[in-house]
Design a protein around this motif. Structure first.
Motif, mmCIF file in Angstrom:
data_model
loop_
_atom_site.group_PDB
_atom_site.id
_atom_site.type_symbol
_atom_site.label_atom_id
_atom_site.label_comp_id
_atom_site.label_asym_id
_atom_site.label_seq_id
_atom_site.Cartn_x
_atom_site.Cartn_y
_atom_site.Cartn_z
ATOM 1 N N GLY A 173 0.857 -1.183 0.000
ATOM 2 C CA GLY A 173 0.000 0.000 0.000
ATOM 3 C C GLY A 173 0.888 1.226 0.000
ATOM 4 O O GLY A 173 2.110 1.126 0.179
ATOM 5 N N VAL A 174 0.280 2.385 -0.180
ATOM 6 C CA VAL A 174 1.024 3.647 -0.230
ATOM 7 C C VAL A 174 0.281 4.696 0.573
ATOM 8 O O VAL A 174 -0.954 4.793 0.513
ATOM 9 N N VAL A 175 1.042 5.447 1.326
ATOM 10 C CA VAL A 175 0.505 6.641 1.987
ATOM 11 C C VAL A 175 1.020 7.859 1.233
ATOM 12 O O VAL A 175 2.239 8.001 1.032
ATOM 13 N N LEU A 176 0.117 8.711 0.783
ATOM 14 C CA LEU A 176 0.497 9.955 0.120
ATOM 15 C C LEU A 176 0.577 11.045 1.180
ATOM 16 O O LEU A 176 -0.441 11.535 1.668
ATOM 17 N N ALA A 177 1.796 11.408 1.545
ATOM 18 C CA ALA A 177 2.006 12.390 2.604
ATOM 19 C C ALA A 177 1.987 13.796 2.039
ATOM 20 O O ALA A 177 2.744 14.126 1.125
ATOM 21 N N ALA A 178 1.114 14.650 2.576
ATOM 22 C CA ALA A 178 0.982 16.042 2.141
ATOM 23 C C ALA A 178 1.038 16.960 3.353
ATOM 24 O O ALA A 178 0.975 16.503 4.500
ATOM 25 N N ALA A 179 1.134 18.243 3.091
ATOM 26 C CA ALA A 179 1.297 19.200 4.190
ATOM 27 C C ALA A 179 0.077 19.257 5.081
ATOM 28 O O ALA A 179 0.168 19.252 6.300
ATOM 29 N N GLY A 180 -1.112 19.344 4.472
ATOM 30 C CA GLY A 180 -2.335 19.464 5.245
ATOM 31 C C GLY A 180 -2.819 20.895 5.331
ATOM 32 O O GLY A 180 -2.037 21.848 5.290
ATOM 33 N N SER A 181 -4.130 21.051 5.402
ATOM 34 C CA SER A 181 -4.759 22.363 5.463
ATOM 35 C C SER A 181 -6.164 22.183 6.006
ATOM 36 O O SER A 181 -6.777 21.125 5.856
ATOM 37 N N ARG A 182 -6.704 23.244 6.614
ATOM 38 C CA ARG A 182 -8.095 23.202 7.057
ATOM 39 C C ARG A 182 -9.056 23.562 5.927
ATOM 40 O O ARG A 182 -10.267 23.462 6.099
ATOM 41 N N ASP A 183 -8.526 23.964 4.797
ATOM 42 C CA ASP A 183 -9.367 24.291 3.650
ATOM 43 C C ASP A 183 -9.868 22.995 3.016
ATOM 44 O O ASP A 183 -9.065 22.153 2.619
ATOM 45 N N PRO A 184 -11.183 22.802 2.893
ATOM 46 C CA PRO A 184 -11.687 21.546 2.326
ATOM 47 C C PRO A 184 -11.262 21.330 0.881
ATOM 48 O O PRO A 184 -11.150 20.178 0.437
#
Length: 292
Positions: A173-184
């Motif tokens: 499997g793969v996890v796509l790691a991103a920065a993250g944001s509260r913007d939907p």
């Protein structure tokens, strides 16, 4: 709400590409004078293309600036003669306001080296452009989601050790790691990129995860994959350049972890794709951003 100050932090139409977000016209451009006073036709000259201003987030990681600089070197190689300038939202020089001030009169397209829509793309970039009245500025869409972004993500996974046989194993499997944001919209963009990457991997499950401001976190996503029987999980780095978030995400990987995207050729082509679409398709500044 501001985006997390992620050091490497960094969106649709068909195939996942997005339209340019804004066009800001600070002042009318000069009208070409095709006739001399006695009626003779003046020679026609092609106007210079807008300057491409690539806007990175900025980072305290000393590897970030060389990575972004190398990406822009690739952009220049692909489009000789195009004026390409670098700017940062924070933490590194030159800052965006300084780059815009130094440009002088003319046209510019801001291309965010960010991978999703969020506060920086929706507010910070249009706001900086509105405060540069000497320029006519358009703001392009972020780099994701897009098939070229997926091409770069796949290549980085391959460099880290991903092989075709892994795509045939039910344990991977793969996890796509991103920065993250509260913007939907940002989360929607990351989910779309994860779906596209899963298709590129032949149906391997790809779970989006975030280093800040959203869930699941990278460790949580890895645990969720393991609970579903995917014990051999890789981490794909959805970051333009090295930084704190990219480093933390890679450290959580139980198996292979891909490097940030950096100067991958597909990412350089994507920067120009975003630039070209913004330059060719003027859009008015959205009313809610007019006073940003």
């Amino acid at each position: 709400m501001t985006e997390p100050t992620d050091p490497g932090a960094p969106g649709g139409t068909r195939h996942g590409s997005a339209e340019p977000l804004t066009r800001i016209t600070a002042q009318p451009g000069p009208r070409p004078d095709h006739l001399h006073r006695k009626g003779a036709h003046a020679p026609m000259t092609r106007p210079d293309p807008p300057t491409l201003v690539a806007v990175a987030h900025g980072s305290r990681d000393p590897r970030a600036l060389p990575a972004v600089t190398a990406l822009l070197d690739r952009v220049r190689e692909l489009r000789p003669g195009l004026r390409v300038r670098l700017a940062h939202i924070e933490l590194n020089a030159p800052l965006l306001t300084d780059t815009l001030t130094a440009l002088g009169d003319g046209d510019a397209v801001l291309v965010p080296l960010l991978l999703t829509r969020g506060h920086h793309v929706k507010h910070d970039l249009p706001g900086a452009a509105a405060r540069a009245p000497h320029l006519r500025v358009r703001v392009a869409a972020p780099l994701g989601p897009h098939p070229l972004l997926v091409e770069a993500l796949y290549a980085r996974l391959t460099e880290a050790g991903w092989r075709a046989e892994h795509e045939r194993s039910r344990a991977t499997g793969v996890v796509l790691a991103a920065a993250g944001s509260r913007d939907p919209d940002s989360a929607a963009d990351t989910r779309r990129t994860a779906r596209l990457l899963g298709e590129r991997l032949g149906g391997v499950p790809v779970v989006p995860a975030y280093a800040s401001a959203a869930s699941p976190t990278v460790p949580e996503a890895l645990r969720a994959l393991a609970e579903r029987g995917h014990h051999r999980a890789a981490v794909a780095s959805c970051f333009t350049a090295p930084g704190l978030f990219a480093t933390r995400s890679a450290a959580a990987a139980p198996w292979i972890a891909a490097a940030p995207l950096g100067a991958h050729p597909a990412l350089a082509r994507l920067v120009l794709r975003r630039y070209d679409r913004a330059a060719a398709a003027p859009h008015p500044l959205p009313r809610e951003l007019a006073s940003a």
